[in-house]
Design a protein around this motif. Structure first.
Motif: not given
Length: 468
Positions: A89-94, A127-136
Motif C-alpha cells: 500500500a505504501f509503495n503504491h502511495l509513493q 509506515l516506518e519503512n515508507f518514512w525511512n526509505s523514502w520520505v526522509s
C-alpha cells in the motif's frame, strides 16, 4: 466550513511545520469528539494530495481495499490497485506521490490511524519503512497522522522505540475547550446563555466540541439535557460505551478504574485503585497513564511529597454525569432533568463538578490571584481528620488553600463552616509544619456574601474570572 474556535497555538504549530523546508511528520491526537479532524480540515480547507480514514473494526482486507479506493480517487487511475499488504500500500502511495509536481508541498493525511493497526498487520513496520526509505530523503512531504486512541498514538508513534524513533517532528495534542472557548463557541452559534448557564453546561459536558455542537441554544440547558440524555434514543445515551471502546483496547479494565474513581469523590491513590479493581503492576500503571493522557483523570501529589501517594481523580465531566444520572436510570422520565434540577442529589453533583472545573482552570485562578508569573506547585492534602483538595504553594512562601463553592447567589459562610475552616487550617499547620503564609481562598460563582463569618475568606475569585 464552520469557523474554528480557539486552537490558536495548534494552528500556529501546523503553519510552522507546513512552512518548513523539510519533510514533516505531524501527529494530531486527543480524545474522541475533541475536534482533531476538524482542525486539520480547517487548516488545509480539505485540500490534500492523499487522504485516507481508517475504518473502525474493519479487517485488514477491507482496510486495504479502502486504501486502494482512496489511491484511485486521488490519482485518477482507471483501475483499482490490488494491495497485498501495507508495504504494498505504501509503495503504491509513493509511486503516486512521485507523479505530482516537484515544486509543491505534498500533503498526506491519514485519519483514525489506530483503527488500521491490527495484530500481525505490520502496518507500523510498513509506515516506518515508507518514512525511512523514502520520505526522509525528500524535503516536500507533509505527513499528518491523526487518531483518537491516544495511548496508541503515543506508544506507536510519539514514543516509538523502533524505526520511527525521533521521526515525529511535531506532536499536537488537543485538549478540551476552556470555559472561555465554550463561551466563544456558543456565541459563534448565535447563542446568548449567561456564564452561570455556560458553567453548568461545562460541568455536564466538559469542553468537548462535539457535545457542544448538539446543543440547541434557542432552548434552555435543562431542555437540552433532557433531549440529549433522557428522551428515548437521546444522542448521548449510548456515548459512554462507544467512547471507551473507541479509545482503549480491553476497555472494560479502563472502565473498572473509572468506576472506582467515580465512587470516591476525593480521589484514590494507586494502591487504593488496585484494591478497588483487582488490577496491579504495570498494567494498572499503563491504564492510569493512558486515562490521564486522554484527560479522563487528573493526578495531584499530596502536599510535602514529590510523587509518593499521588491522588487520582475522575475528571471527565460527561462520564461523571452519565454514571450519576443516566446509567441505571429506570424512571423513563423524558423530563428527568427538569424534574430534578433543584434536588439535593443534583446540588451535590454540581458542587463536585464545579470543583473540577476550577481545578482545570488553574492558569485562570493564578492570573486572578496576581501570581501568574510566580513559580507554583499544585497539590492536595489529606489527614485522618481533614482534607484540602487544592493548594497552590508559591515560591514567594505563600500558600493558597482553595475552597470551591457552586451557588446561584453569593455564598454564605455559616458559623459552623467558619469553625470547620479554622480548625482545618490549624490541623494543616500542625501536620505539615509549613512556615509559609496561609491564605484561605474562595473560588465561587458570585462571590462570598458579606456577614459575621465571611472574614475567614481572605481572598476571593468569582466565576467570571474563570472565563479569562
Amino acid at each position: 466550513m464552520e469557523k474554528i474556535i480557539g486552537r490558536e497555538r495548534e494552528l500556529l504549530e501546523l503553519q510552522s511545520s507546513y512552512s518548513s523546508e523539510k519533510s514533516e511528520f505531524v501527529v494530531v491526537y486527543g480524545r474522541r469528539r475533541i475536534g482533531k479532524t476538524f482542525l486539520v480540515r480547517s487548516f488545509f480547507k480539505d485540500r490534500y494530495d492523499f487522504h485516507y480514514v481508517g475504518g473502525h473494526k474493519l479487517n485488514q482486507k477491507r482496510q486495504l481495499q479502502n486504501f486502494a479506493l482512496a489511491l484511485q480517487q486521488h490519482s485518477g487511475a482507471p483501475f483499482l490497485p490490488e494491495l497485498k499488504d501495507w508495504y504494498d500500500a505504501f509503495n503504491h502511495l509513493q509511486k503516486y506521490i512521485e507523479t505530482l509536481p516537484e515544486n509543491k508541498r505534498k500533503v498526506i493525511f491519514i485519519d483514525e490511524m489506530p483503527w488500521i493497526d491490527h495484530a500481525k498487520s505490520n502496518f507500523v513496520a510498513a509506515l516506518e519503512n515508507f518514512w525511512n526509505s523514502w520520505v526522509s530523503n525528500r524535503d516536500d512531504i507533509f505527513f499528518v497522522a491523526c487518531g483518537s486512541a491516544t495511548s496508541w498514538m503515543v506508544d506507536k508513534l510519539i514514543m516509538n522505540q523502533g524505526g520511527l524513533h525521533n521521526r515525529i517532528t511535531k506532536p499536537i495534542y488537543l485538549r478540551p475547550f476552556t470555559l472561555k472557548e465554550v463561551e466563544s463557541y456558543m456565541e459563534s452559534k448565535g447563542g446568548h446563555w449567561d456564564r452561570f448557564q455556560l458553567t453548568q453546561t461545562y460541568m455536564a459536558l466538559g469542553g468537548v466540541p462535539y457535545y457542544l455542537s448538539l446543543l440547541d441554544y434557542n432552548k434552555s440547558l435543562v431542555q437540552n439535557m433532557d433531549n440529549l440524555f433522557f428522551v428515548k434514543n437521546g444522542q448521548l445515551q449510548t456515548e459512554f460505551d462507544e467512547l471507551y471502546s473507541a479509545l482503549f483496547s480491553q476497555s472494560d479494565r479502563y472502565i473498572s478504574v473509572v468506576r472506582a474513581l467515580y465512587f470516591k469523590r476525593a480521589g484514590l491513590t494507586r494502591d487504593e485503585v488496585a484494591n478497588a479493581t483487582g488490577l496491579a503492576g504495570g498494567g494498572l500503571s499503563k491504564i492510569l497513564s493512558n486515562l490521564e493522557k486522554c484527560d479522563f483523570i487528573v493526578s495531584y501529589v499530596q502536599f510535602g511529597n514529590k510523587r509518593k501517594n499521588t491522588i487520582y481523580r475522575l475528571s471527565d465531566f460527561y462520564t461523571l454525569f452519565y454514571l450519576r444520572f443516566v446509567e441505571g436510570n429506570k424512571t423513563q422520565d423524558a423530563e428527568f432533568w427538569a424534574h430534578n434540577i433543584n434536588t439535593p442529589t443534583v446540588n451535590s453533583w454540581q458542587g463536585l463538578t464545579f470543583e473540577l472545573a476550577c481545578m482545570l482552570h488553574l492558569e485562570q485562578i493564578k492570573k486572578a490571584l496576581g501570581i501568574y508569573g510566580i513559580s507554583t506547585n499544585v497539590s492536595c492534602w489529606r489527614s485522618e481528620d481533614a482534607q484540602i483538595d487544592l493548594l497552590i504553594d508559591r515560591s514567594d512562601r505563600m500558600i493558597n488553600l482553595c475552597e470551591m463553592k457552586f451557588s446561584n447567589e453569593p455564598y454564605i459562610i455559616t458559623k459552623d463552616y467558619e469553625m470547620k475552616l479554622r480548625t482545618r487550617l490549624a490541623l494543616f499547620k500542625e501536620a505539615t509544619r509549613s512556615r509559609s503564609g496561609l491564605i484561605q481562598t474562595f473560588v465561587t460563582t458570585y462571590g462570598v456574601a458579606q456577614g459575621k463569618h465571611s472574614s475567614v475568606a481572605q481572598c476571593e475569585i468569582t466565576m467570571d474570572e474563570l472565563f479569562s
